[in-house]
Scaffold this motif. Structure first.
Motif, PDB file in Angstrom:
ATOM      1  N   GLN A 152     -43.960   8.671  64.536  1.00 53.86           N
ATOM      2  CA  GLN A 152     -43.858   7.345  65.230  1.00 53.86           C
ATOM      3  C   GLN A 152     -44.837   7.668  66.459  1.00 53.86           C
ATOM      4  O   GLN A 152     -44.615   7.036  67.614  1.00 53.86           O
ATOM      5  N   SER A 153     -45.949   7.825  66.352  1.00 55.52           N
ATOM      6  CA  SER A 153     -46.439   8.273  67.535  1.00 55.52           C
ATOM      7  C   SER A 153     -47.210   7.279  67.661  1.00 55.52           C
ATOM      8  O   SER A 153     -48.384   6.911  68.392  1.00 55.52           O
ATOM      9  N   THR A 154     -47.501   5.773  66.887  1.00 52.09           N
ATOM     10  CA  THR A 154     -48.121   4.772  67.073  1.00 52.09           C
ATOM     11  C   THR A 154     -47.068   3.618  67.454  1.00 52.09           C
ATOM     12  O   THR A 154     -47.323   2.122  67.022  1.00 52.09           O
ATOM     13  N   THR A 155     -45.316   3.945  67.199  1.00 50.68           N
ATOM     14  CA  THR A 155     -44.686   2.942  67.706  1.00 50.68           C
ATOM     15  C   THR A 155     -44.865   2.766  69.416  1.00 50.68           C
ATOM     16  O   THR A 155     -44.955   2.996  70.561  1.00 50.68           O
ATOM     17  N   SER A 156     -45.083   1.280  69.228  1.00 52.57           N
ATOM     18  CA  SER A 156     -44.733   0.067  70.767  1.00 52.57           C
ATOM     19  C   SER A 156     -43.480  -0.170  70.799  1.00 52.57           C
ATOM     20  O   SER A 156     -42.880  -0.175  70.226  1.00 52.57           O
ATOM     21  N   VAL A 157     -44.241  -0.525  71.934  1.00 55.91           N
ATOM     22  CA  VAL A 157     -42.266  -1.731  72.491  1.00 55.91           C
ATOM     23  C   VAL A 157     -41.606  -2.609  71.794  1.00 55.91           C
ATOM     24  O   VAL A 157     -40.915  -2.897  70.518  1.00 55.91           O
ATOM     25  N   LEU A 158     -42.442  -3.434  71.372  1.00 56.19           N
ATOM     26  CA  LEU A 158     -43.022  -4.704  70.275  1.00 56.19           C
ATOM     27  C   LEU A 158     -42.602  -4.234  69.040  1.00 56.19           C
ATOM     28  O   LEU A 158     -41.834  -4.817  68.580  1.00 56.19           O
ATOM     29  N   TYR A 159     -43.359  -3.492  68.835  1.00 61.11           N
ATOM     30  CA  TYR A 159     -42.600  -2.840  67.156  1.00 61.11           C
ATOM     31  C   TYR A 159     -41.189  -1.951  67.310  1.00 61.11           C
ATOM     32  O   TYR A 159     -40.097  -2.469  66.960  1.00 61.11           O
ATOM     33  N   LEU A 160     -40.633  -1.539  68.400  1.00 63.45           N
ATOM     34  CA  LEU A 160     -39.127  -1.150  68.494  1.00 63.45           C
ATOM     35  C   LEU A 160     -38.310  -1.983  68.600  1.00 63.45           C
ATOM     36  O   LEU A 160     -37.411  -2.140  67.724  1.00 63.45           O
ATOM     37  N   MET A 161     -38.443  -3.577  68.859  1.00 57.48           N
ATOM     38  CA  MET A 161     -37.888  -4.018  69.365  1.00 57.48           C
ATOM     39  C   MET A 161     -37.754  -5.053  68.220  1.00 57.48           C
ATOM     40  O   MET A 161     -36.440  -5.664  67.490  1.00 57.48           O
ATOM     41  N   TYR A 162     -39.140  -4.581  67.094  1.00 58.44           N
ATOM     42  CA  TYR A 162     -38.729  -5.362  65.469  1.00 58.44           C
ATOM     43  C   TYR A 162     -38.079  -4.729  65.087  1.00 58.44           C
ATOM     44  O   TYR A 162     -37.521  -5.570  64.253  1.00 58.44           O
ATOM     45  N   ASP A 163     -37.847  -3.306  64.869  1.00 58.07           N
ATOM     46  CA  ASP A 163     -37.184  -2.692  64.454  1.00 58.07           C
ATOM     47  C   ASP A 163     -35.735  -2.841  64.853  1.00 58.07           C
ATOM     48  O   ASP A 163     -34.958  -2.802  63.851  1.00 58.07           O
ATOM     49  N   GLU A 164     -35.311  -2.817  65.635  1.00 60.19           N
ATOM     50  CA  GLU A 164     -34.282  -3.316  66.400  1.00 60.19           C
ATOM     51  C   GLU A 164     -33.264  -4.768  65.343  1.00 60.19           C
ATOM     52  O   GLU A 164     -32.256  -4.376  65.346  1.00 60.19           O
ATOM     53  N   GLY A 165     -34.477  -5.654  65.566  1.00 62.86           N
ATOM     54  CA  GLY A 165     -33.942  -6.866  65.603  1.00 62.86           C
ATOM     55  C   GLY A 165     -34.148  -7.211  63.827  1.00 62.86           C
ATOM     56  O   GLY A 165     -32.561  -8.103  63.736  1.00 62.86           O
ATOM     57  N   PHE A 166     -35.031  -6.811  63.161  1.00 67.05           N
ATOM     58  CA  PHE A 166     -35.454  -6.792  61.776  1.00 67.05           C
ATOM     59  C   PHE A 166     -34.399  -6.185  61.250  1.00 67.05           C
ATOM     60  O   PHE A 166     -34.620  -6.175  59.598  1.00 67.05           O
ATOM     61  N   LYS A 167     -34.675  -4.651  61.605  1.00 63.74           N
ATOM     62  CA  LYS A 167     -34.884  -3.537  60.484  1.00 63.74           C
ATOM     63  C   LYS A 167     -32.843  -3.197  60.327  1.00 63.74           C
ATOM     64  O   LYS A 167     -32.063  -2.909  59.451  1.00 63.74           O
ATOM     65  N   TRP A 168     -32.556  -2.789  61.219  1.00 61.27           N
ATOM     66  CA  TRP A 168     -31.415  -2.824  61.588  1.00 61.27           C
ATOM     67  C   TRP A 168     -30.064  -3.898  62.027  1.00 61.27           C
ATOM     68  O   TRP A 168     -29.337  -3.689  63.000  1.00 61.27           O
ATOM     69  N   TRP A 169     -30.879  -4.977  62.544  1.00 67.76           N
ATOM     70  CA  TRP A 169     -29.932  -6.296  62.810  1.00 67.76           C
ATOM     71  C   TRP A 169     -29.199  -5.500  63.970  1.00 67.76           C
ATOM     72  O   TRP A 169     -28.223  -6.392  64.397  1.00 67.76           O
ATOM     73  N   ASN A 170     -29.497  -5.328  64.709  1.00 63.32           N
ATOM     74  CA  ASN A 170     -29.099  -5.422  66.580  1.00 63.32           C
ATOM     75  C   ASN A 170     -30.158  -6.069  67.256  1.00 63.32           C
ATOM     76  O   ASN A 170     -30.942  -6.256  68.450  1.00 63.32           O
ATOM     77  N   LEU A 171     -29.437  -7.784  67.120  1.00 65.40           N
ATOM     78  CA  LEU A 171     -30.138  -8.229  67.698  1.00 65.40           C
ATOM     79  C   LEU A 171     -30.267  -8.165  69.571  1.00 65.40           C
ATOM     80  O   LEU A 171     -30.708  -8.647  70.296  1.00 65.40           O
ATOM     81  N   GLY A 172     -28.987  -8.024  69.609  1.00 72.65           N
ATOM     82  CA  GLY A 172     -28.407  -7.429  71.191  1.00 72.65           C
ATOM     83  C   GLY A 172     -29.775  -6.714  71.583  1.00 72.65           C
ATOM     84  O   GLY A 172     -30.148  -6.920  72.702  1.00 72.65           O
ATOM     85  N   SER A 173     -29.815  -5.744  71.243  1.00 76.95           N
ATOM     86  CA  SER A 173     -30.745  -5.070  71.596  1.00 76.95           C
ATOM     87  C   SER A 173     -32.357  -4.696  71.330  1.00 76.95           C
ATOM     88  O   SER A 173     -33.053  -4.514  72.785  1.00 76.95           O
ATOM     89  N   ALA A 174     -32.777  -5.886  70.997  1.00 74.55           N
ATOM     90  CA  ALA A 174     -33.681  -6.103  70.403  1.00 74.55           C
ATOM     91  C   ALA A 174     -33.771  -7.586  71.257  1.00 74.55           C
ATOM     92  O   ALA A 174     -35.182  -7.176  72.664  1.00 74.55           O
TER      93      ALA A 174
END
Length: 292
Positions: A242-264
């Motif tokens: 996770q050394s290149t995980t950015s804030v926008l990448y975290l948003m993508y993971d939250e929204g489209f990988k884990w489907w936590n759209l509110g958190s994303a």
């Protein structure tokens, strides 16, 4: 009064498009960030709950968010100065009286900007491959051991920064070139008559005259670099470790990988607040420098 009505009539289509495709989604995302909208609520809206600022508070307590923010700030702090230096240097070379074949070099240096990010990122993955990449091939001929550019946490982000600078500096180069061409030549001729060296001409003529352009370019570059996503998504997938995980990448993971759209959505608005604060700080420092 007729002119005002005509102006609003011509503006109406653009305002309608902005309202439907920009303003309404922003309002909807803000409302979404105040709920726990996830996969269960997507299946049944009755599972949706209003959590107020709960998503924001949870994010501020997550080490992964602060780690992603640190990676993003590191990317911005290193990438923006390098990009602006490369852009300004290239623009000054193209603006030099000694430059030849300017249209060709302008096109060649601007070409990466209009090239698809995914396509060139895949090519860079091959160039920096540990076993058969061109970078390690050259290092091997210099007697240097191969480097795991994209697999080592210490080298992954610098490699992405180098790619981003190469990919984006051409856009700012064109803006700087336009600013340089707007500087009166008489100023440089007068400075040369007075015996000013090239460095003094750059310091006392070029930089002050380019100050408004540099402010605009810096704001555009900072806001663009804060939105780091495509490069780590294609080249490293957020790794290694996770050394290149950015804030926008975290948003993508939250929204489209884990489907936590509110958190994303909360991640998106936290990033907006950070970008807004940085922009206001840059404007304030610039105004303070002008008044001093």
């Amino acid at each position: 009064m007729n002119r005002q009505r005509a102006a609003w009539l011509f503006l109406a289509p653009a305002l309608l498009v902005l309202g439907v495709f920009f303003l309404l989604p922003v309002i909807a995302a803000l409302a979404l960030s105040l709920t726990d909208y996830d996969l269960y609520a997507l299946a049944d809206i009755r599972n949706l709950r209003f959590v107020a600022l709960g998503n924001y508070w949870a994010l501020l307590q997550r080490p992964l968010f602060w780690s992603a923010l640190g990676h993003t700030v590191y990317f911005v702090a290193v990438g923006v100065p390098l990009s602006m230096a490369a852009s300004l240097g290239s623009a000054m070379l193209l603006n030099s009286p000694l430059a030849r074949a300017r249209p060709f070099f302008r096109t060649a240096l601007f070409a990466p900007v209009v090239t698809t990010v995914v396509a060139v990122a895949v090519i860079w993955r091959y160039l920096f491959n540990t076993r058969y990449g061109m970078a390690n091939f050259v290092l091997g001929h210099l007697g240097i051991h191969p480097i795991d550019w994209l697999g080592d946490p210490h080298w992954a982000m610098p490699t992405i920064i180098a790619f981003a600078v190469w990919k984006n500096f051409g856009y700012n180069m064109i803006i700087f070139l336009a600013g340089l061409q707007a500087i009166p030549i008489d100023l440089y001729e007068a400075a040369r008559i007075d015996g000013a060296s090239p460095w003094r001409q750059f310091r006392h003529i070029t930089l002050p005259m380019l100050a408004p352009t540099m402010l605009m370019v810096s704001i555009l570059t900072v806001s663009g670099y804060f939105q780091l996503f495509a490069e780590p998504y294609v080249m490293t997938e957020g790794g290694p470790l996770q050394s290149t995980t950015s804030v926008l990448y975290l948003m993508y993971d939250e929204g489209f990988k884990w489907w936590n759209l509110g958190s994303a959505s909360a991640v998106a608005f936290l990033l907006f607040i950070i970008m807004f604060a940085v922009t206001m700080l840059m404007l304030k420092l610039t105004r303070r420098g002008d008044t001093s």
